[in-house]
Design an enzyme around this catalytic site. Structure first.
Site, PDB file in Angstrom:
ATOM      1  N   TYR A 146      26.664 -27.261  28.777  1.00  0.00           N
ATOM      2  CA  TYR A 146      25.484 -26.952  27.979  1.00  0.00           C
ATOM      3  C   TYR A 146      25.898 -26.471  26.597  1.00  0.00           C
ATOM      4  CZ  TYR A 146      21.026 -25.204  26.386  1.00  0.00           C
ATOM      5  OH  TYR A 146      19.877 -25.007  25.650  1.00  0.00           O
ATOM      6  N   GLN A 210      15.968 -25.415  31.886  1.00  0.00           N
ATOM      7  CA  GLN A 210      15.722 -26.712  32.527  1.00  0.00           C
ATOM      8  C   GLN A 210      16.978 -27.584  32.538  1.00  0.00           C
ATOM      9  OE1 GLN A 210      14.091 -25.337  29.957  1.00  0.00           O
ATOM     10  NE2 GLN A 210      13.453 -26.842  28.424  1.00  0.00           N
ATOM     11  N   ASN A 239      20.969 -18.581  25.568  1.00  0.00           N
ATOM     12  CA  ASN A 239      20.180 -17.355  25.453  1.00  0.00           C
ATOM     13  C   ASN A 239      19.950 -16.718  26.822  1.00  0.00           C
ATOM     14  OD1 ASN A 239      18.198 -18.914  26.680  1.00  0.00           O
ATOM     15  ND2 ASN A 239      17.043 -19.254  24.793  1.00  0.00           N
ATOM     16  N   THR A 262      27.492 -12.478  21.191  1.00  0.00           N
ATOM     17  CA  THR A 262      28.881 -12.317  20.773  1.00  0.00           C
ATOM     18  C   THR A 262      29.200 -10.897  20.325  1.00  0.00           C
ATOM     19  OG1 THR A 262      30.634 -13.323  19.435  1.00  0.00           O
ATOM     20  CG2 THR A 262      28.518 -12.935  18.357  1.00  0.00           C
ATOM     21  N   GLN A 284      31.046 -12.062  12.807  1.00  0.00           N
ATOM     22  CA  GLN A 284      30.406 -12.124  14.119  1.00  0.00           C
ATOM     23  C   GLN A 284      28.964 -11.645  14.059  1.00  0.00           C
ATOM     24  OE1 GLN A 284      32.044 -13.745  16.811  1.00  0.00           O
ATOM     25  NE2 GLN A 284      33.137 -14.191  14.914  1.00  0.00           N
ATOM     26  N   ASP A 387      37.450 -19.292  16.728  1.00  0.00           N
ATOM     27  CA  ASP A 387      36.185 -20.007  16.901  1.00  0.00           C
ATOM     28  C   ASP A 387      36.347 -21.504  16.699  1.00  0.00           C
ATOM     29  OD1 ASP A 387      34.620 -17.845  17.550  1.00  0.00           O
ATOM     30  OD2 ASP A 387      33.936 -17.466  15.512  1.00  0.00           O
ATOM     31  N   GLU A 441      41.829  -9.611  68.547  1.00  0.00           N
ATOM     32  CA  GLU A 441      40.526  -9.816  67.911  1.00  0.00           C
ATOM     33  C   GLU A 441      39.485 -10.316  68.902  1.00  0.00           C
ATOM     34  OE1 GLU A 441      40.971 -12.240  64.435  1.00  0.00           O
ATOM     35  OE2 GLU A 441      41.967 -10.633  63.317  1.00  0.00           O
TER      36      GLU A 441
END
Length: 458
Positions: A146, A210, A239, A262, A284, A387, A441
């Site tokens: 994504y 979605q 987000n 960040t 940043q 970055d 056991e």
């Protein structure tokens, strides 16, 4: 992320409210340090979770119909199918600014070299004659990546997600990025161009939660464009809705992390150059009004000089209002410490996504840090380098999670598969131990499964 109206002169006369947390003269436990360092005020995720659950339900039950409705509601575009045509991907590459293309190609080259060097080797351990246990690293079959939209365009995130997946040997890679109304309902062309450079042909114009739901559960479909096949791992920033969706589908698929906004911390002493420190804090802060910029120093003089530099540099930076909001938020500020040792303790308690070291003998100081997503050493290793072109990966743990998690890397897309290969003699040598432990056991069938191989069943 939330956008903010900005103007070039908005902050010319505005002071920078960069708060101070003074820890000098205090002997503090790890618990106290974690409570003292700057942090964003936690937002409730209850509302986001309810909305994301509704989105996931809609995608699972109504597939492309739900995706079309969400694209119309959130992005203002009309869709029949979110698959981006191959011609659009290639056209984006052909129309890409040559300087941007050259920068992307260099970034890809460096990231690829570092990623290929990360791949762990398989291990064979011979525990006795005829007793071999191996660990083989196997790539997942399919991943969904994504790439967000919002306040900025992030072709660098395409590179950072795709390159380690390719280096791991993943054979099927799909990418999703929000549809853009100004680009005829397709993702930003720079995103498409980055995908083309990396050979990614399966790209979808889907945003937010979605997109995560589509990757996690798949979307049934017929015809030429077909379905969206489910993936094994989902990675990429986003987000609060994207992060919430990733948390909700974790277990159905693997995820990299629930990345937050960040953050940068800078550990500096009196040797640091105030202009460099201020510039890196701003770099940043311009990401988001909620971005965190933290200076940790034992020099009150440096802290004063950095504040003066911030006032100058913020006034001339493009996203001045956004930067001012970030620098004046509860997540940002100066932490004053007695000495370097306390500064290192503060940095380990903070566990920054990005940590810069601007001190005397910076490499030695960097070697003492335990908790950070990535460490940038000295005056010529700014976070901006990481970055884009350092070769390292910029998808890193945030919000203190660097204390226990790692940045995106090749192993994100690999599974360690153990292979056990014993012959008859080797099994017989440990059969008594197996029986003893199975009896202890109260699982006698375990012991019987060994005995039967030697005619001793029951």
């Amino acid at each position: 992320m939330t956008n903010s109206p900005e103007s070039p002169t908005a902050s010319l006369a505005a002071p920078v409210d960069f708060r101070t947390i003074d820890l000098r003269g205090r002997h503090m436990s790890l618990l106290e340090l974690r409570a003292a360092v700057p942090r964003a005020r936690h937002e409730t995720t209850a509302d986001a979770e309810a909305k994301v659950l509704d989105i996931i339900k809609g995608v699972r039950e109504r597939g492309f119909e739900a995706l079309a409705e969400l694209a119309s509601r959130f992005d203002g575009v009309e869709q029949t199918h979110p698959r981006v045509p191959a011609t659009a991907i290639q056209n984006a590459l052909q129309n890409l600014d040559p300087d941007v293309r050259a920068a992307m190609e260099e970034s890809i080259s460096r990231a690829r070299r570092f990623a290929e060097g990360q791949r762990p080797g398989n291990v064979d351990v011979e525990l006795a004659d005829g007793a071999v246990v191996s660990q083989n690293w196997v790539p997942v079959a399919r991943v969904g990546l994504y790439v967000p939209g919002g306040l900025a365009v992030y072709p660098s995130s395409v590179i950072m997600n795709v390159v380690p997946a390719l280096a791991a040997g993943v054979s099927s890679i799909a990418l999703a990025s929000p549809p853009q109304k100004e680009f005829d309902g397709l993702p930003h062309p720079t995103i498409l161009a980055a995908a083309a450079l990396l050979g990614i042909e399966e790209v979808y114009a889907i945003g937010g939660a979605q997109a995560i739901a589509s990757f996690a559960y798949g979307v049934e479909g017929e015809g030429e464009l077909g379905p969206i096949e489910p993936v094994d791992v989902v990675t990429g920033p986003g987000n609060i809705f994207v992060a919430t969706a990733k948390r909700l589908v974790k277990g159905v698929v693997g995820i990299d992390s629930e990345a937050g906004t960040t953050e940068i911390a800078i550990l500096a002493d009196a040797n640091a150059k105030p202009a460099l420190v201020a510039a890196d804090l701003i770099s940043q802060a311009e990401h988001d009004p909620k971005a965190a910029s933290v200076l940790v120093t034992d020099s009150e003089e440096l802290a004063y000089a950095v504040r003066s530099e911030l006032a100058l540099q913020v006034a001339s930076t493009k996203h001045s209002i956004r930067v001012l909001q970030a620098l004046s938020g509860p997540q940002s500020g100066v932490v004053l410490v007695d000495n370097l040792n306390q500064g290192i303790a503060v940095c380990d308690a903070y566990a920054a996504e990005h940590l810069e070291i601007m001190t005397a003998d910076a490499p030695a100081v960097a070697g003492r840090i335990r908790n950070a997503g990535a460490i940038f050493v000295g005056d010529y290793s700014p976070v901006s380098l990481g970055d884009y072109c350092a070769g390292s990966n910029h998808v890193l743990p945030t919000s203190g999670t660097a204390a226990f998690s790692s940045g995106l890397n090749v192993t994100t897309f690999l599974r360690a598969v153990q292979v056990i290969n014993y012959d008859r003699k080797a099994l017989e040598e440990v059969s008594g131990h197996i029986v003893s432990l199975s009896d202890a056991e109260d699982l006698p069938g375990h012991g019987d499964a060994v005995r039967i191989r030697f005619g001793e069943h029951g």
